[in-house]
Design an enzyme around this catalytic site. Structure first.
Site, PDB file in Angstrom:
ATOM      1  N   GLN A  76     -10.036  55.972  72.391  1.00  0.00           N
ATOM      2  CA  GLN A  76      -9.184  54.787  72.329  1.00  0.00           C
ATOM      3  C   GLN A  76      -8.034  54.883  73.333  1.00  0.00           C
ATOM      4  O   GLN A  76      -7.700  53.902  74.012  1.00  0.00           O
ATOM      5  CB  GLN A  76      -8.613  54.625  70.924  1.00  0.00           C
ATOM      6  CG  GLN A  76      -9.661  54.364  69.856  1.00  0.00           C
ATOM      7  CD  GLN A  76      -9.022  54.227  68.488  1.00  0.00           C
ATOM      8  OE1 GLN A  76      -8.493  53.191  68.145  1.00  0.00           O
ATOM      9  NE2 GLN A  76      -9.053  55.299  67.714  1.00  0.00           N
ATOM     10  N   LEU A  77      -7.432  56.056  73.422  1.00  0.00           N
ATOM     11  CA  LEU A  77      -6.300  56.252  74.325  1.00  0.00           C
ATOM     12  C   LEU A  77      -6.672  55.965  75.775  1.00  0.00           C
ATOM     13  O   LEU A  77      -5.932  55.283  76.493  1.00  0.00           O
ATOM     14  CB  LEU A  77      -5.773  57.687  74.185  1.00  0.00           C
ATOM     15  CG  LEU A  77      -4.665  58.109  75.149  1.00  0.00           C
ATOM     16  CD1 LEU A  77      -3.429  57.233  74.976  1.00  0.00           C
ATOM     17  CD2 LEU A  77      -4.328  59.586  74.955  1.00  0.00           C
ATOM     18  N   ARG A  79      -8.705  54.017  76.999  1.00  0.00           N
ATOM     19  CA  ARG A  79      -8.927  52.612  77.320  1.00  0.00           C
ATOM     20  C   ARG A  79      -7.693  52.004  77.986  1.00  0.00           C
ATOM     21  O   ARG A  79      -7.790  50.952  78.608  1.00  0.00           O
ATOM     22  CB  ARG A  79      -9.298  51.824  76.053  1.00  0.00           C
ATOM     23  CG  ARG A  79     -10.675  52.168  75.517  1.00  0.00           C
ATOM     24  CD  ARG A  79     -11.100  51.186  74.425  1.00  0.00           C
ATOM     25  NE  ARG A  79     -12.398  51.563  73.890  1.00  0.00           N
ATOM     26  CZ  ARG A  79     -12.615  51.961  72.635  1.00  0.00           C
ATOM     27  NH1 ARG A  79     -11.604  51.997  71.786  1.00  0.00           N
ATOM     28  NH2 ARG A  79     -13.816  52.279  72.221  1.00  0.00           N
ATOM     29  N   HIS A  80      -6.566  52.674  77.817  1.00  0.00           N
ATOM     30  CA  HIS A  80      -5.358  52.259  78.541  1.00  0.00           C
ATOM     31  C   HIS A  80      -5.464  52.852  79.943  1.00  0.00           C
ATOM     32  O   HIS A  80      -5.126  54.007  80.183  1.00  0.00           O
ATOM     33  CB  HIS A  80      -4.109  52.740  77.801  1.00  0.00           C
ATOM     34  CG  HIS A  80      -3.957  52.111  76.456  1.00  0.00           C
ATOM     35  ND1 HIS A  80      -3.428  50.852  76.285  1.00  0.00           N
ATOM     36  CD2 HIS A  80      -4.307  52.548  75.217  1.00  0.00           C
ATOM     37  CE1 HIS A  80      -3.442  50.540  75.000  1.00  0.00           C
ATOM     38  NE2 HIS A  80      -3.973  51.545  74.330  1.00  0.00           N
ATOM     39  N   ARG A  81      -5.925  52.060  80.875  1.00  0.00           N
ATOM     40  CA  ARG A  81      -6.403  52.572  82.156  1.00  0.00           C
ATOM     41  C   ARG A  81      -5.310  52.729  83.205  1.00  0.00           C
ATOM     42  O   ARG A  81      -5.511  53.389  84.222  1.00  0.00           O
ATOM     43  CB  ARG A  81      -7.522  51.663  82.672  1.00  0.00           C
ATOM     44  CG  ARG A  81      -8.721  51.658  81.720  1.00  0.00           C
ATOM     45  CD  ARG A  81      -9.777  50.671  82.124  1.00  0.00           C
ATOM     46  NE  ARG A  81     -10.407  51.032  83.384  1.00  0.00           N
ATOM     47  CZ  ARG A  81     -11.378  50.320  83.952  1.00  0.00           C
ATOM     48  NH1 ARG A  81     -11.783  49.206  83.380  1.00  0.00           N
ATOM     49  NH2 ARG A  81     -11.910  50.703  85.086  1.00  0.00           N
ATOM     50  N   ALA A 160       6.322  52.492  81.821  1.00  0.00           N
ATOM     51  CA  ALA A 160       6.883  51.768  80.673  1.00  0.00           C
ATOM     52  C   ALA A 160       6.140  50.467  80.400  1.00  0.00           C
ATOM     53  O   ALA A 160       6.003  50.071  79.239  1.00  0.00           O
ATOM     54  CB  ALA A 160       8.367  51.490  80.915  1.00  0.00           C
ATOM     55  N   ARG A 161       5.659  49.819  81.447  1.00  0.00           N
ATOM     56  CA  ARG A 161       4.935  48.558  81.222  1.00  0.00           C
ATOM     57  C   ARG A 161       3.669  48.799  80.419  1.00  0.00           C
ATOM     58  O   ARG A 161       3.362  48.062  79.476  1.00  0.00           O
ATOM     59  CB  ARG A 161       4.594  47.900  82.552  1.00  0.00           C
ATOM     60  CG  ARG A 161       3.892  46.554  82.389  1.00  0.00           C
ATOM     61  CD  ARG A 161       3.538  45.945  83.722  1.00  0.00           C
ATOM     62  NE  ARG A 161       3.072  44.563  83.573  1.00  0.00           N
ATOM     63  CZ  ARG A 161       2.787  43.769  84.581  1.00  0.00           C
ATOM     64  NH1 ARG A 161       2.944  44.187  85.828  1.00  0.00           N
ATOM     65  NH2 ARG A 161       2.371  42.536  84.356  1.00  0.00           N
ATOM     66  N   HIS A 165       2.442  47.673  76.485  1.00  0.00           N
ATOM     67  CA  HIS A 165       1.135  47.112  76.117  1.00  0.00           C
ATOM     68  C   HIS A 165       0.498  47.945  75.009  1.00  0.00           C
ATOM     69  O   HIS A 165      -0.057  47.400  74.033  1.00  0.00           O
ATOM     70  CB  HIS A 165       0.234  47.078  77.351  1.00  0.00           C
ATOM     71  CG  HIS A 165      -1.157  46.625  77.083  1.00  0.00           C
ATOM     72  ND1 HIS A 165      -1.459  45.387  76.562  1.00  0.00           N
ATOM     73  CD2 HIS A 165      -2.357  47.253  77.261  1.00  0.00           C
ATOM     74  CE1 HIS A 165      -2.761  45.264  76.425  1.00  0.00           C
ATOM     75  NE2 HIS A 165      -3.326  46.379  76.834  1.00  0.00           N
ATOM     76  N   ARG A 170      -1.173  49.314  69.508  1.00  0.00           N
ATOM     77  CA  ARG A 170      -1.406  50.520  68.704  1.00  0.00           C
ATOM     78  C   ARG A 170      -0.397  50.751  67.596  1.00  0.00           C
ATOM     79  O   ARG A 170      -0.630  51.592  66.728  1.00  0.00           O
ATOM     80  CB  ARG A 170      -1.446  51.749  69.626  1.00  0.00           C
ATOM     81  CG  ARG A 170      -2.422  51.649  70.781  1.00  0.00           C
ATOM     82  CD  ARG A 170      -3.837  51.343  70.333  1.00  0.00           C
ATOM     83  NE  ARG A 170      -4.776  51.390  71.460  1.00  0.00           N
ATOM     84  CZ  ARG A 170      -6.076  51.193  71.350  1.00  0.00           C
ATOM     85  NH1 ARG A 170      -6.611  50.945  70.158  1.00  0.00           N
ATOM     86  NH2 ARG A 170      -6.865  51.240  72.416  1.00  0.00           N
TER      87      ARG A 170
END
Length: 215
Positions: A76-77, A79-81, A160-161, A165, A170
């Site tokens: 899952q983590l 997926r934050h690309r 930070a952006r 998200h 999450r």
């Protein structure tokens, strides 16, 4: 789960810290002031957040060391690309020689029968892994028998952006419990460093716990 902050963005010239603000917030405020040719201020930062001018928050980033999350959480983590990840290798680490860990969800820990079933499964998978290694099967192939519960360590960097998200997704009540715990710990670390940047985010107070099995 253990989460530690390894590093974060800092100003090369400390005289650029905006009076009364943290260094991280000052970096964002300076970027905003350059964009609009105004004086740096918390109000301008908040307006950028509200008006979704979020590119200004990409100028600060944070690096974390994380221990003992499951492969399920890792999937899952990542997926934050918009981030950089360095993950413990199951190809090069031999778990007949190094400690093996597994994360046990609270729902299973609280159910005696389910807990015994899961522990039996974990121990059996370890036995099969060890048997494969003894037969000369390389670690990169023997790892196929290890469950999603297998614990993993990693280092990752996120600006930070992208953290905003991630927090939006999450920290929600319907997020999967483990990644919710992870980003709760991350919020605790970054908010004191950039309180104006992360002003909109609050630490949840209804988290659940898990158990880490290690052998």
């Amino acid at each position: 789960m253990e989460v530690k902050l390894l590093s974060y963005s800092q100003l090369a010239d400390k005289s650029q810290i905006v009076e009364g603000q943290t260094e991280c917030d000052s970096i964002v405020m300076r970027a905003i002031a350059e964009c609009y040719q105004t004086q740096p201020s918390p109000r301008a930062l908040r307006q950028c957040f509200l008006k979704k001018h979020h590119s200004v928050f990409e100028h600060i980033s944070f690096t974390f060391k994380v221990r003992n999350i499951s492969r399920t959480c890792l999937a899952q983590l990542t997926r934050h690309r918009i981030a950089s990840y360095t993950v413990e290798s199951q190809r090069y680490n031999d778990y007949t020689k190094k400690a093996y860990r597994a994360v046990i969800p609270h729902t299973i820990v609280d159910d005696d029968v389910a807990y015994l079933m899961m522990m039996e499964h974990i121990k059996k998978s370890q036995e099969v892994y060890e048997s494969l290694r003894k037969r000369g099967i390389p670690a990169q192939d023997a790892r196929f028998v290890l469950p999603e519960a297998t614990g993993v360590n990693l280092t990752f960097t996120m600006n930070a952006r992208e953290l905003m998200h991630a927090f939006d997704l999450r920290l929600a009540k319907d997020a999967q419990w483990e990644i919710r715990c992870l980003f709760t710990e991350i919020l605790k670390l970054v908010k004191p460093l950039a309180p104006k940047t992360f002003e909109a985010y609050e630490v949840p107070n209804d988290l659940v716990s898990s158990q880490v099995y290690e052998r």
